[in-house]
Design a protein around this motif. Structure first.
Motif, PDB file in Angstrom:
ATOM      1  N   UNK A 171       0.840  -1.197   0.000  1.00  0.00           N
ATOM      2  CA  UNK A 171       0.000   0.000   0.000  1.00  0.00           C
ATOM      3  C   UNK A 171       0.878   1.250   0.000  1.00  0.00           C
ATOM      4  N   UNK A 172       1.928   1.222   0.791  1.00  0.00           N
ATOM      5  CA  UNK A 172       2.816   2.365   0.904  1.00  0.00           C
ATOM      6  C   UNK A 172       3.601   2.664  -0.358  1.00  0.00           C
ATOM      7  N   UNK A 173       3.858   1.649  -1.184  1.00  0.00           N
ATOM      8  CA  UNK A 173       4.669   1.883  -2.380  1.00  0.00           C
ATOM      9  C   UNK A 173       3.843   2.253  -3.603  1.00  0.00           C
ATOM     10  N   UNK A 180      -4.044  -2.753  -7.128  1.00  0.00           N
ATOM     11  CA  UNK A 180      -3.486  -4.084  -6.900  1.00  0.00           C
ATOM     12  C   UNK A 180      -4.531  -5.104  -7.315  1.00  0.00           C
ATOM     13  N   UNK A 181      -4.147  -6.073  -8.131  1.00  0.00           N
ATOM     14  CA  UNK A 181      -5.059  -7.149  -8.491  1.00  0.00           C
ATOM     15  C   UNK A 181      -4.453  -8.493  -8.104  1.00  0.00           C
ATOM     16  N   UNK A 182      -5.318  -9.414  -7.704  1.00  0.00           N
ATOM     17  CA  UNK A 182      -4.876 -10.748  -7.341  1.00  0.00           C
ATOM     18  C   UNK A 182      -5.987 -11.754  -7.609  1.00  0.00           C
ATOM     19  N   UNK A 183      -5.581 -12.980  -7.884  1.00  0.00           N
ATOM     20  CA  UNK A 183      -6.540 -14.056  -8.123  1.00  0.00           C
ATOM     21  C   UNK A 183      -7.221 -14.521  -6.842  1.00  0.00           C
ATOM     22  N   UNK A 184      -6.615 -14.238  -5.696  1.00  0.00           N
ATOM     23  CA  UNK A 184      -7.100 -14.781  -4.430  1.00  0.00           C
ATOM     24  C   UNK A 184      -8.192 -13.888  -3.842  1.00  0.00           C
ATOM     25  N   UNK A 197      -5.656  -0.112   4.072  1.00  0.00           N
ATOM     26  CA  UNK A 197      -6.187   1.158   3.583  1.00  0.00           C
ATOM     27  C   UNK A 197      -6.801   1.085   2.203  1.00  0.00           C
ATOM     28  N   UNK A 198      -6.743  -0.083   1.573  1.00  0.00           N
ATOM     29  CA  UNK A 198      -7.280  -0.235   0.229  1.00  0.00           C
ATOM     30  C   UNK A 198      -8.806  -0.227   0.213  1.00  0.00           C
TER      31      UNK A 198
END
Length: 218
Positions: A171-173, A180-184, A197-198
């Protein structure tokens, strides 16, 4: 030893017998990557020249698809990818992704795997890659990314890759409005992202694949 397996959409993935885990979905490696990381990630970003961070270079499929999209849209992309255990160039070639996806880019796919580590390498005028050979869990992330492809092995296989501390760092970077995307789509992962914080969305998964995926926005 890594084993090559064909998935339901005709594309190939790698199987790790020691972990009983695949690099990509057996229901469609190409379909999964295109849906989660290109359609729901890259194409969702309004940044003209995005800086992308990938957690897990693996087979190079996500990077290859991103390179193709960069060329198609003539959008300059800087792509950083972190991988602790890179596969060999010979094994990468046996996956034959260019034959299925874009035969005219076979040279570029090979260059992704042959590129030197820990330095910027220009693959095309629109795509620069920096492959970092490191352990993601203790890597000192720099700020300035617009998109993160989070493609680590599943939480039950590598729980150390899915921690609150690491999501806080990601989140900080990210830049403001970063994605941010993820399959999970596990509830515990969604809650950790929210705690960082997302703003987290549960989105439909790829055709014939997982029911849901996650997209998190800063």
């Amino acid at each position: 030893m890594l084993q090559i397996e064909q998935t339901a959409d005709g594309s190939y993935t790698l199987f790790v017998p020691e972990m009983n885990e695949h690099y990509h979905s057996v229901k469609g490696a190409l379909t999964e990557s295109e849906h989660i990381f290109i359609n729901m990630g890259l194409k969702h970003s309004s940044v003209l020249s995005p800086r992308i961070l990938e957690i897990g270079f693996g087979t190079g499929l996500n990077a290859f698809l991103t390179l193709i999209e960069a060329e198609k849209e003539q959008k300059k992309i800087h792509y950083t990818t972190i991988e602790r255990y890179p596969i060999t160039n010979d094994l990468a070639g046996k996956l034959t992704y260019p034959d299925l996806i874009c035969p005219g880019k076979a040279k570029e796919f090979a260059e992704l795997h042959r590129a030197d580590w820990n330095t910027d390498i220009i693959i095309t005028p629109y795509f620069t890659i920096n492959k970092i050979k490191a352990d993601f869990t203790c890597y000192p992330f720099k700020k300035g990314y617009d998109i993160i492809y989070f493609d680590a092995f599943a939480p039950e296989k590598q729980p150390e890759m899915w921690s609150q501390e690491l999501f806080d760092k990601l989140y900080g970077c990210l830049n403001e409005k970063g994605i941010l995307t993820t399959y999970c789509a596990k509830g515990c992962v969604r809650r950790m992202l929210q705690h960082s914080g997302f703003l987290v969305e549960r989105l439909p998964g790829p055709p014939r694949g997982k029911r849901e995926i996650l997209r998190a926005t800063k």
